[in-house]
Design a protein around this motif. Structure first.
Motif, PDB file in Angstrom:
ATOM      1  N   GLU A   1       0.857  -1.189   0.000  1.00 49.19           N
ATOM      2  CA  GLU A   1       0.000   0.000   0.000  1.00 49.19           C
ATOM      3  C   GLU A   1       0.894   1.240   0.000  1.00 49.19           C
ATOM      4  N   TRP A   2       0.575   2.183  -0.881  1.00 50.96           N
ATOM      5  CA  TRP A   2       1.309   3.443  -0.995  1.00 50.96           C
ATOM      6  C   TRP A   2       0.370   4.597  -0.685  1.00 50.96           C
ATOM      7  N   PRO A   3       0.898   5.687  -0.106  1.00 45.64           N
ATOM      8  CA  PRO A   3       0.045   6.838   0.177  1.00 45.64           C
ATOM      9  C   PRO A   3      -0.353   7.610  -1.085  1.00 45.64           C
ATOM     10  N   SER A   4       0.391   7.406  -2.180  1.00 45.60           N
ATOM     11  CA  SER A   4       0.107   8.121  -3.424  1.00 45.60           C
ATOM     12  C   SER A   4       0.809   7.422  -4.582  1.00 45.60           C
ATOM     13  N   ARG A   5       0.400   7.776  -5.785  1.00 45.56           N
ATOM     14  CA  ARG A   5       1.075   7.271  -6.978  1.00 45.56           C
ATOM     15  C   ARG A   5       2.526   7.752  -7.005  1.00 45.56           C
ATOM     16  N   GLN A   6       2.720   9.017  -6.597  1.00 38.85           N
ATOM     17  CA  GLN A   6       4.056   9.595  -6.610  1.00 38.85           C
ATOM     18  C   GLN A   6       5.000   8.817  -5.685  1.00 38.85           C
ATOM     19  N   ALA A   7       4.501   8.361  -4.538  1.00 38.23           N
ATOM     20  CA  ALA A   7       5.336   7.592  -3.610  1.00 38.23           C
ATOM     21  C   ALA A   7       5.777   6.278  -4.242  1.00 38.23           C
ATOM     22  N   ALA A   8       4.849   5.587  -4.909  1.00 36.29           N
ATOM     23  CA  ALA A   8       5.177   4.319  -5.564  1.00 36.29           C
ATOM     24  C   ALA A   8       6.190   4.531  -6.681  1.00 36.29           C
TER      25      ALA A   8
ATOM     26  N   HIS B   1       4.492  -6.452 -12.152  1.00 35.54           N
ATOM     27  CA  HIS B   1       4.181  -5.440 -11.137  1.00 35.54           C
ATOM     28  C   HIS B   1       3.075  -4.551 -11.690  1.00 35.54           C
ATOM     29  N   TYR B   2       1.975  -4.485 -10.966  1.00 35.08           N
ATOM     30  CA  TYR B   2       0.837  -3.660 -11.347  1.00 35.08           C
ATOM     31  C   TYR B   2       0.664  -2.576 -10.285  1.00 35.08           C
ATOM     32  N   LEU B   3       0.408  -1.353 -10.707  1.00 31.54           N
ATOM     33  CA  LEU B   3       0.097  -0.279  -9.775  1.00 31.54           C
ATOM     34  C   LEU B   3      -1.386   0.028  -9.923  1.00 31.54           C
ATOM     35  N   VAL B   4      -2.128  -0.149  -8.830  1.00 36.35           N
ATOM     36  CA  VAL B   4      -3.583  -0.048  -8.852  1.00 36.35           C
ATOM     37  C   VAL B   4      -4.023   1.118  -7.986  1.00 36.35           C
ATOM     38  N   GLU B   5      -4.817   2.013  -8.570  1.00 40.36           N
ATOM     39  CA  GLU B   5      -5.372   3.123  -7.796  1.00 40.36           C
ATOM     40  C   GLU B   5      -6.482   2.612  -6.901  1.00 40.36           C
ATOM     41  N   GLY B   6      -6.476   3.050  -5.643  1.00 39.87           N
ATOM     42  CA  GLY B   6      -7.463   2.587  -4.659  1.00 39.87           C
ATOM     43  C   GLY B   6      -8.773   3.332  -4.778  1.00 39.87           C
ATOM     44  N   LYS B   7      -9.502   3.075  -5.860  1.00 43.98           N
ATOM     45  CA  LYS B   7     -10.803   3.712  -6.045  1.00 43.98           C
ATOM     46  C   LYS B   7     -11.745   2.766  -6.769  1.00 43.98           C
ATOM     47  N   ASP B   8     -13.008   3.088  -6.759  1.00 42.42           N
ATOM     48  CA  ASP B   8     -14.033   2.273  -7.402  1.00 42.42           C
ATOM     49  C   ASP B   8     -14.597   3.055  -8.578  1.00 42.42           C
ATOM     50  N   ASP B   9     -14.151   2.743  -9.774  1.00 38.84           N
ATOM     51  CA  ASP B   9     -14.654   3.423 -10.974  1.00 38.84           C
ATOM     52  C   ASP B   9     -16.058   2.977 -11.360  1.00 38.84           C
ATOM     53  N   LEU B  10     -16.536   1.896 -10.772  1.00 40.15           N
ATOM     54  CA  LEU B  10     -17.835   1.343 -11.167  1.00 40.15           C
ATOM     55  C   LEU B  10     -18.930   1.612 -10.151  1.00 40.15           C
ATOM     56  N   GLY B  11     -18.553   2.129  -8.983  1.00 45.92           N
ATOM     57  CA  GLY B  11     -19.551   2.299  -7.930  1.00 45.92           C
ATOM     58  C   GLY B  11     -19.972   3.721  -7.723  1.00 45.92           C
TER      59      GLY B  11
END
Length: 100
Positions: free
Chosen positions: A59-66, A90-100
């Protein structure tokens, strides 16, 4: 917003692993990352079989941190060693729900 690194790693040789764990763990923490899972205990429940010896979730606090972790000059030799000694995805996944 949190981001998650999801990795599939299958070592092709194991000599690099002891020298990789400590510096990679330290650098992940320095960039604000937290390991949620580093395990050989996993089961694929769906889809075409994609085998991997190890599954890792960070888990990363932001995309920039990763991205800063991946680009860190201190991590580069370890990344090269891991890449040379394993098959990794290696996949970087944003922690959001685009479908909900």
């Amino acid at each position: 917003m949190s981001y998650y690194s999801v990795l599939d790693v299958t070592p092709t040789r194991e000599d690099w692993i002891p020298d990789y764990i400590e510096p990679a763990s330290r650098l992940v923490a320095q960039h604000g990352g937290k390991y949620l899972a580093r395990t050989t205990s996993h089961n694929q429940l769906e889809g075409e079989l994609k085998e991997a010896a190890l599954r890792i979730i960070i888990e990363w606090p932001s995309r920039q941190a990763a991205e800063a972790f991946m680009a860190d000059p201190l991590y580069q030799p370890h990344l090269q060693t891991r890449a040379a000694g394993s098959v990794s995805h290696h996949y970087l996944v944003e922690g959001k729900d685009d479908l909900g």
